[in-house]
Design a protein around this motif. Structure first.
Motif, PDB file in Angstrom:
ATOM      1  N   ARG A 296      -1.844 -59.112  16.408  1.00  0.00           N
ATOM      2  CA  ARG A 296      -1.846 -60.525  16.738  1.00  0.00           C
ATOM      3  C   ARG A 296      -2.634 -61.650  15.977  1.00  0.00           C
ATOM      4  O   ARG A 296      -3.877 -61.175  15.792  1.00  0.00           O
ATOM      5  N   SER A 297      -2.195 -62.624  15.593  1.00  0.00           N
ATOM      6  CA  SER A 297      -3.032 -63.840  14.969  1.00  0.00           C
ATOM      7  C   SER A 297      -2.530 -65.122  15.597  1.00  0.00           C
ATOM      8  O   SER A 297      -1.379 -65.635  15.700  1.00  0.00           O
TER       9      SER A 297
ATOM     10  N   GLU B 200      -5.783 -59.275  15.807  1.00  0.00           N
ATOM     11  CA  GLU B 200      -6.246 -58.147  17.085  1.00  0.00           C
ATOM     12  C   GLU B 200      -4.911 -57.137  17.035  1.00  0.00           C
ATOM     13  O   GLU B 200      -3.956 -57.600  16.860  1.00  0.00           O
TER      14      GLU B 200
ATOM     15  N   ARG C 144      -2.974 -54.440  19.182  1.00  0.00           N
ATOM     16  CA  ARG C 144      -2.726 -53.829  20.535  1.00  0.00           C
ATOM     17  C   ARG C 144      -1.856 -52.601  20.347  1.00  0.00           C
ATOM     18  O   ARG C 144      -0.780 -52.539  19.510  1.00  0.00           O
TER      19      ARG C 144
END
Length: 231
Positions: A81-82, A64, A66
């Motif tokens: 993000r993971s 994701e 951001r």
């Protein structure tokens, strides 16, 4: 080194003596560029990337993105993000003739030590890196104030042509190789667009938003500003 450069194999001493070299037909030796990539070395791999101006970040399933922007919609950071782990990336101007990762590593280790954390130099998939812990602010809970906590972290660095790319992996991936794998692959697939403008060394290269993403973030900011009025 992650950036291959063609090297002429003709003996230098012959040139200095003015002796014409013998005809040569062998191919020039060239190291393979494995990423992160300079714009000039960007692979034609069909991978979708989000264009943030000075960086093109890969779109990878399970990650994701951001993007942090200020009130003027100026991009000030980007994070992938993971799960519970993150990869924060920044790119900076660097000298034409030399890299800056050696000096940056020393500064980061000193700064971490001053904040009560600890980083040590280790060998990683992109060369020398720093691994250990950093101090971050724990989000405030109901009835409790925010407090500093230590989190596992790794700092990655790659010196490119007139740029320096830095990544910070934090969370479980800071100490778990399996959790770090997708974030390392994302870091490897970044394409840096340095541009031709002269910039001071270590100054962050400007990032921008794609028009559709800028409109989405502007709408979110406007909604957030109007929410207290409607409460």
């Amino acid at each position: 080194m992650p950036f291959g450069r063609r090297r002429n194999r003709i003996d230098r001493s012959l040139r200095e003596r003015g002796v014409p070299p013998e005809a040569q037909h062998r191919e020039r030796e060239q190291e393979e560029t494995t990423g992160p990539f300079d714009e000039a070395d960007a692979p034609d791999d069909g991978l979708q990337r989000i264009d943030l101006g000075s960086m093109q970040l890969p779109v990878i399933a399970g990650l994701e993105l951001r993007v942090d922007v200020n009130q003027q919609q100026k991009v000030v950071g980007a994070t992938l993000r993971s799960g519970e782990s993150t990869l924060s990336v920044s790119v900076f101007a660097a000298p034409r003739a030399a890299g800056i990762w050696d000096d940056v590593r020393a500064d980061l280790a000193t700064s971490a030590s001053g904040q009560g954390a600890s980083l040590k130099e280790v060998r990683g998939p992109f060369g020398p890196e720093l691994a250990g812990t950093v101090t971050v602010q724990q989000p405030a809970q109901t009835g409790q104030a925010a407090r500093p906590v230590r989190r596992p972290a790794r700092f990655l660095g790659v010196d490119g042509p007139r740029w320096f790319l830095r990544g910070m992996i934090s969370g479980p991936a800071g100490e778990d190789p399996a959790a770090a794998a997708p974030l390392e692959e994302a870091f490897r697939q970044i394409v840096v667009v340095r541009g031709s403008e002269p910039m001071p060394v270590r100054e962050q290269l400007p990032m921008t938003l794609p028009p559709e993403l800028a409109a989405q973030i502007a709408a979110q900011q406007e909604a957030a500003q109007q929410q207290p009025r409607n409460a």
